[in-house]
Motif scaffolding. Sequence first.
Motif, PDB file in Angstrom:
ATOM      1  N   LEU A 198       0.835  -1.197   0.000  1.00  0.00           N
ATOM      2  CA  LEU A 198       0.000   0.000   0.000  1.00  0.00           C
ATOM      3  C   LEU A 198       0.871   1.249   0.000  1.00  0.00           C
ATOM      4  N   GLY A 199       0.300   2.321  -0.533  1.00  0.00           N
ATOM      5  CA  GLY A 199       1.006   3.592  -0.560  1.00  0.00           C
ATOM      6  C   GLY A 199       0.509   4.537   0.516  1.00  0.00           C
ATOM      7  N   VAL A 200       0.462   5.821   0.182  1.00  0.00           N
ATOM      8  CA  VAL A 200       0.046   6.858   1.131  1.00  0.00           C
ATOM      9  C   VAL A 200      -1.480   6.874   1.226  1.00  0.00           C
ATOM     10  N   ARG A 201      -1.990   6.997   2.447  1.00  0.00           N
ATOM     11  CA  ARG A 201      -3.442   7.053   2.664  1.00  0.00           C
ATOM     12  C   ARG A 201      -3.958   8.440   2.323  1.00  0.00           C
ATOM     13  N   HIS A 202      -5.116   8.485   1.634  1.00  0.00           N
ATOM     14  CA  HIS A 202      -5.699   9.753   1.200  1.00  0.00           C
ATOM     15  C   HIS A 202      -7.060  10.020   1.845  1.00  0.00           C
ATOM     16  N   ILE A 203      -7.432   9.288   2.867  1.00  0.00           N
ATOM     17  CA  ILE A 203      -8.762   9.434   3.483  1.00  0.00           C
ATOM     18  C   ILE A 203      -8.615   9.505   5.000  1.00  0.00           C
ATOM     19  N   GLU A 204      -9.729   9.868   5.666  1.00  0.00           N
ATOM     20  CA  GLU A 204      -9.788   9.907   7.117  1.00  0.00           C
ATOM     21  C   GLU A 204     -11.127   9.349   7.572  1.00  0.00           C
ATOM     22  N   VAL A 205     -11.177   8.847   8.794  1.00  0.00           N
ATOM     23  CA  VAL A 205     -12.433   8.356   9.367  1.00  0.00           C
ATOM     24  C   VAL A 205     -13.413   9.508   9.504  1.00  0.00           C
ATOM     25  N   GLY A 206     -14.674   9.275   9.133  1.00  0.00           N
ATOM     26  CA  GLY A 206     -15.701  10.306   9.191  1.00  0.00           C
ATOM     27  C   GLY A 206     -15.836  11.076   7.897  1.00  0.00           C
ATOM     28  N   GLN A 207     -14.912  10.919   6.994  1.00  0.00           N
ATOM     29  CA  GLN A 207     -14.983  11.616   5.710  1.00  0.00           C
ATOM     30  C   GLN A 207     -16.056  10.979   4.841  1.00  0.00           C
ATOM     31  N   TYR A 208     -16.788  11.834   4.107  1.00  0.00           N
ATOM     32  CA  TYR A 208     -17.758  11.310   3.152  1.00  0.00           C
ATOM     33  C   TYR A 208     -17.002  11.010   1.858  1.00  0.00           C
ATOM     34  N   LEU A 209     -17.000   9.739   1.510  1.00  0.00           N
ATOM     35  CA  LEU A 209     -16.232   9.279   0.362  1.00  0.00           C
ATOM     36  C   LEU A 209     -17.136   9.170  -0.855  1.00  0.00           C
ATOM     37  N   THR A 210     -16.782   9.922  -1.890  1.00  0.00           N
ATOM     38  CA  THR A 210     -17.524   9.850  -3.140  1.00  0.00           C
ATOM     39  C   THR A 210     -17.026   8.673  -3.961  1.00  0.00           C
ATOM     40  N   ALA A 211     -17.924   8.033  -4.661  1.00  0.00           N
ATOM     41  CA  ALA A 211     -17.559   6.886  -5.488  1.00  0.00           C
ATOM     42  C   ALA A 211     -16.489   7.311  -6.510  1.00  0.00           C
ATOM     43  N   GLY A 212     -15.428   6.507  -6.621  1.00  0.00           N
ATOM     44  CA  GLY A 212     -14.346   6.788  -7.560  1.00  0.00           C
ATOM     45  C   GLY A 212     -13.193   7.570  -6.974  1.00  0.00           C
ATOM     46  N   THR A 213     -13.344   8.095  -5.727  1.00  0.00           N
ATOM     47  CA  THR A 213     -12.254   8.831  -5.093  1.00  0.00           C
ATOM     48  C   THR A 213     -11.154   7.863  -4.658  1.00  0.00           C
ATOM     49  N   MET A 214      -9.881   8.228  -4.920  1.00  0.00           N
ATOM     50  CA  MET A 214      -8.774   7.343  -4.579  1.00  0.00           C
ATOM     51  C   MET A 214      -8.616   7.248  -3.071  1.00  0.00           C
ATOM     52  N   ILE A 215      -8.508   6.015  -2.599  1.00  0.00           N
ATOM     53  CA  ILE A 215      -8.292   5.762  -1.178  1.00  0.00           C
ATOM     54  C   ILE A 215      -6.807   5.595  -0.897  1.00  0.00           C
ATOM     55  N   VAL A 216      -6.153   4.716  -1.642  1.00  0.00           N
ATOM     56  CA  VAL A 216      -4.743   4.414  -1.469  1.00  0.00           C
ATOM     57  C   VAL A 216      -4.278   3.684  -2.729  1.00  0.00           C
ATOM     58  N   THR A 217      -2.987   3.703  -2.990  1.00  0.00           N
ATOM     59  CA  THR A 217      -2.446   2.933  -4.114  1.00  0.00           C
ATOM     60  C   THR A 217      -2.031   1.549  -3.626  1.00  0.00           C
ATOM     61  N   LEU A 218      -2.184   0.577  -4.492  1.00  0.00           N
ATOM     62  CA  LEU A 218      -1.780  -0.800  -4.195  1.00  0.00           C
ATOM     63  C   LEU A 218      -0.926  -1.293  -5.362  1.00  0.00           C
ATOM     64  N   THR A 219       0.297  -1.707  -5.038  1.00  0.00           N
ATOM     65  CA  THR A 219       1.249  -2.105  -6.075  1.00  0.00           C
ATOM     66  C   THR A 219       1.859  -3.448  -5.723  1.00  0.00           C
ATOM     67  N   ASP A 220       1.886  -4.322  -6.725  1.00  0.00           N
ATOM     68  CA  ASP A 220       2.584  -5.599  -6.605  1.00  0.00           C
ATOM     69  C   ASP A 220       3.909  -5.464  -7.349  1.00  0.00           C
ATOM     70  N   LEU A 221       5.029  -5.382  -6.605  1.00  0.00           N
ATOM     71  CA  LEU A 221       6.343  -5.145  -7.187  1.00  0.00           C
ATOM     72  C   LEU A 221       7.083  -6.423  -7.548  1.00  0.00           C
ATOM     73  N   SER A 222       6.471  -7.574  -7.383  1.00  0.00           N
ATOM     74  CA  SER A 222       7.184  -8.824  -7.667  1.00  0.00           C
ATOM     75  C   SER A 222       7.482  -8.994  -9.150  1.00  0.00           C
ATOM     76  N   MET A 223       6.632  -8.461 -10.006  1.00  0.00           N
ATOM     77  CA  MET A 223       6.845  -8.512 -11.452  1.00  0.00           C
ATOM     78  C   MET A 223       6.605  -7.119 -12.018  1.00  0.00           C
ATOM     79  N   LEU A 224       7.511  -6.695 -12.918  1.00  0.00           N
ATOM     80  CA  LEU A 224       7.422  -5.354 -13.492  1.00  0.00           C
ATOM     81  C   LEU A 224       7.453  -5.432 -15.013  1.00  0.00           C
ATOM     82  N   TYR A 225       6.883  -4.414 -15.618  1.00  0.00           N
ATOM     83  CA  TYR A 225       6.970  -4.225 -17.061  1.00  0.00           C
ATOM     84  C   TYR A 225       8.028  -3.171 -17.355  1.00  0.00           C
TER      85      TYR A 225
END
Length: 397
Positions: A198-225
């Motif tokens: 996981l990357g940097v968190r972009h949300i907080e508890v109590g925040q109203y989250l709109t559909a499509g808003t980024m929460i956090v990045t998730l990256t699998d670094l085991s294989m790269l292009y």
Amino acid sequence: MNIATEAHIAGKPIADKPKARPVRMVRWFIIVGLLLAFLTAALVGFNAFRDHAIKQFFAGNKPPPTPVSIAVAKSEVIPNLLKAVGDLAAVHQVNVTSDVSGRITGIMFEAGSTVKADSPLVQLFDAPDQGDLASFKAQAVVGQLSLDRAKQLAAKQFGPQSTVDQAQATYDQAIAGIAKTQALISQKLVRAPFDGELGVRHIEVGQYLTAGTMIVTLTDLSMLYANFTVTEKQSAQLKVGQTVRVQVDAYPQRNFEGKITTIEPQISADTRNIHVQATIANPDLILKTGMFTTTTVVLPDNPAVVTVPETAVDYTLYGDSVFLLTEKKDDDGKTSLTAVRTFVRTGNRIEGRTEILSGVKPGDRVVAVGQLKLQSGAAVAISPDGPPPMPANLPRY
């Protein structure tokens, strides 16, 4: 007074002058001529003696041979490499978002942590949906009982078949409501789609989250292009499965190997380039997405060519040249080395060596260090230091 009668006056007219003696004049010219001839001969002789002395001085005072380091031209197979620039991208990388809008009631992850697939990340407020789920479950229980009773009565010919059908429909509606409500509840619990970091968190508890808003990045670094582009001309040399070596600025001493997995079938109309993608394993997780890369594709080997150290080639506007060492015997029978400038035609330069297409044969000795002090035909002496070593930051092939 009669002049003619005077005894002490000569009998010559007064207007006549005495003539100069010609013998004395000729003698004077002879003496002056001899002096001039002597001075001229002395001057010519002095100049000839001076030139001869200068020649003898320089003949006996030759400058000492210039010390140089030499290298032997070799015939070797140079790897046929195709270089390009590109960047890295993860095989699995996503910006985690929510499918629905809602208020955040719980965050179940730490920024920068590693998670497994299907791990819960964020919980949205779902109390109304939980209530609907309980209602539909109760309806399903009643519907099941009504359906069983209607079937029993119909089997004994005490009830019509329409009652059974209606009870079945009521039960099915309750089951469908349960499935729909469970789907809505699952949408409000955001989970990790795959294993990754996981990357940097972009949300907080109590925040109203709109559909499509980024929460956090998730990256699998085991294989790269490794994505890079080549020209239309170079694309004919590429095939899926060829080995690719990748270098990044963060680790200049390391090569990361992979294989070409995809070659774009379409040529860009704007740049006339082709997009190529290679897959690279990253078990140590030291490579990051977005890194700038120098990509080298290993092509089939070409025939052997003559190579010399890159430092041996003098690149000028008049052409490329090297200093070849030749042996000659002096008048005293001793052998001396002479450096002769020879123009050559060069090819590719790779890893500290230069291809020589013409002008040098295998086994020829060339000056590798010290040619800046030389002129063609100058006497040289071999330095004990030897040829220059290959730079440490260049990978061996």
